[in-house]
Design an enzyme around this catalytic site. Structure first.
Site, mmCIF file in Angstrom:
data_model
loop_
_atom_site.group_PDB
_atom_site.id
_atom_site.type_symbol
_atom_site.label_atom_id
_atom_site.label_comp_id
_atom_site.label_asym_id
_atom_site.label_seq_id
_atom_site.Cartn_x
_atom_site.Cartn_y
_atom_site.Cartn_z
ATOM 1 N N CYS A 103 0.835 -1.205 0.000
ATOM 2 C CA CYS A 103 0.000 0.000 0.000
ATOM 3 C C CYS A 103 0.872 1.258 0.000
ATOM 4 O O CYS A 103 1.628 1.500 -0.921
ATOM 5 C CB CYS A 103 -0.982 -0.041 1.165
ATOM 6 S SG CYS A 103 -2.306 1.167 1.056
ATOM 7 N N ALA A 104 0.761 2.069 1.027
ATOM 8 C CA ALA A 104 1.578 3.278 1.128
ATOM 9 C C ALA A 104 2.985 2.977 1.623
ATOM 10 O O ALA A 104 3.915 3.743 1.372
ATOM 11 C CB ALA A 104 0.910 4.286 2.065
#
Length: 182
Positions: A103-104
Site C-alpha cells: 500500500c503506502a
C-alpha cells in the site's frame, strides 16, 4: 525455521498486516507481530485493536528472514517516523535480506533510497514517492530482496508472494487453492 516480523504502528491497515500473518502461519512459518508503539495493543486504521507478539525493543533483529511493513494511514507515516525501524530496514537491505511493504508503505523504501533501479509498486497516486524505482502497476512486484504491493485488495497476492519466497511456487499455488483464491 523461517521467521517473519510484521511491524505495527498506530493507524496500520488491518487487512494488510493480518493477511500475511494468516497465510504464512498456515504454511508453518513463524510470524511475529511487532509493535513499535511501546504498547502490546496497537490500534489499526479502522479502530481494530491488535495484540502484538513482541515490542520492538525486545526483538532479536537478527532472527527475522523478512521484515514486512503494512500500509494504512497514519500507520505508514508512523512507521517512517520510528528511526530504529528505519535503521533496521536499511541494515536488512544492505545485507541483501528480504524486506516487503504494501500500500503506502513501499514509499518508505523509496524515501530511504532503497529502490534505485528496482521495480516497485504502491498505492495508486503515491508513485512519486517510489524514488528511484521503475514504477510498475502489478498487484505485487518482487525485485531482488524487495517485495512491494498495491493495497488492501492485493493483500492475498502479497501474502502468497511472500510464501513463494519462503517455500516456493508449488507451496504458494497449493495455499492459493486451499484458501479458494481464484
Amino acid at each position: 525455521m523461517k521467521n517473519v516480523f510484521v511491524f505495527l504502528a498506530t493507524g496500520f491497515e488491518e487487512i494488510e498486516a493480518l493477511t500475511p500473518v494468516d497465510i504464512l502461519r498456515r504454511a508453518g512459518i513463524d510470524v511475529k507481530l511487532v509493535s513499535i508503539t511501546g504498547d502490546e495493543i496497537v490500534t489499526g486504521a479502522r479502530g481494530i485493536n491488535v495484540k502484538a507478539d513482541l515490542l520492538f525493543e525486545n526483538i532479536d533483529s537478527d532472527l527475522a528472514d523478512i521484515l514486512v511493513l503494512p500500509g494504512g494511514m497514519p500507520g505508514t507515516t508512523n512507521l517512517m517516523k520510528y528511526e530504529p525501524l528505519m535503521e533496521l530496514i536499511e541494515k536488512y537491505n544492505n545485507n541483501g535480506k528480504n524486506i516487503a511493504a504494501i500500500c503506502a508503505a513501499p514509499t518508505i523504501f523509496g524515501k530511504l533510497g532503497l529502490l534505485e533501479g528496482k521495480k516497485a509498486t504502491c498505492y495508486p497516486g503515491m508513485e512519486d514517492d517510489l524514488i528511484g524505482a521503475q514504477v510498475c502497476y502489478d498487484s505485487v512486484v518482487t525485485d531482488g530482496n524487495i517485495t512491494t504491493s498495491r493495497g488492501m485488495g492485493t493483500a492475498l497476492d502479497f501474502s502468497l508472494e511472500l510464501l513463494n519466497i519462503f517455500k516456493g511456487e508449488e507451496e504458494a499455488k497449493s495455499m492459493a487453492e486451499k484458501v479458494v483464491k481464484m
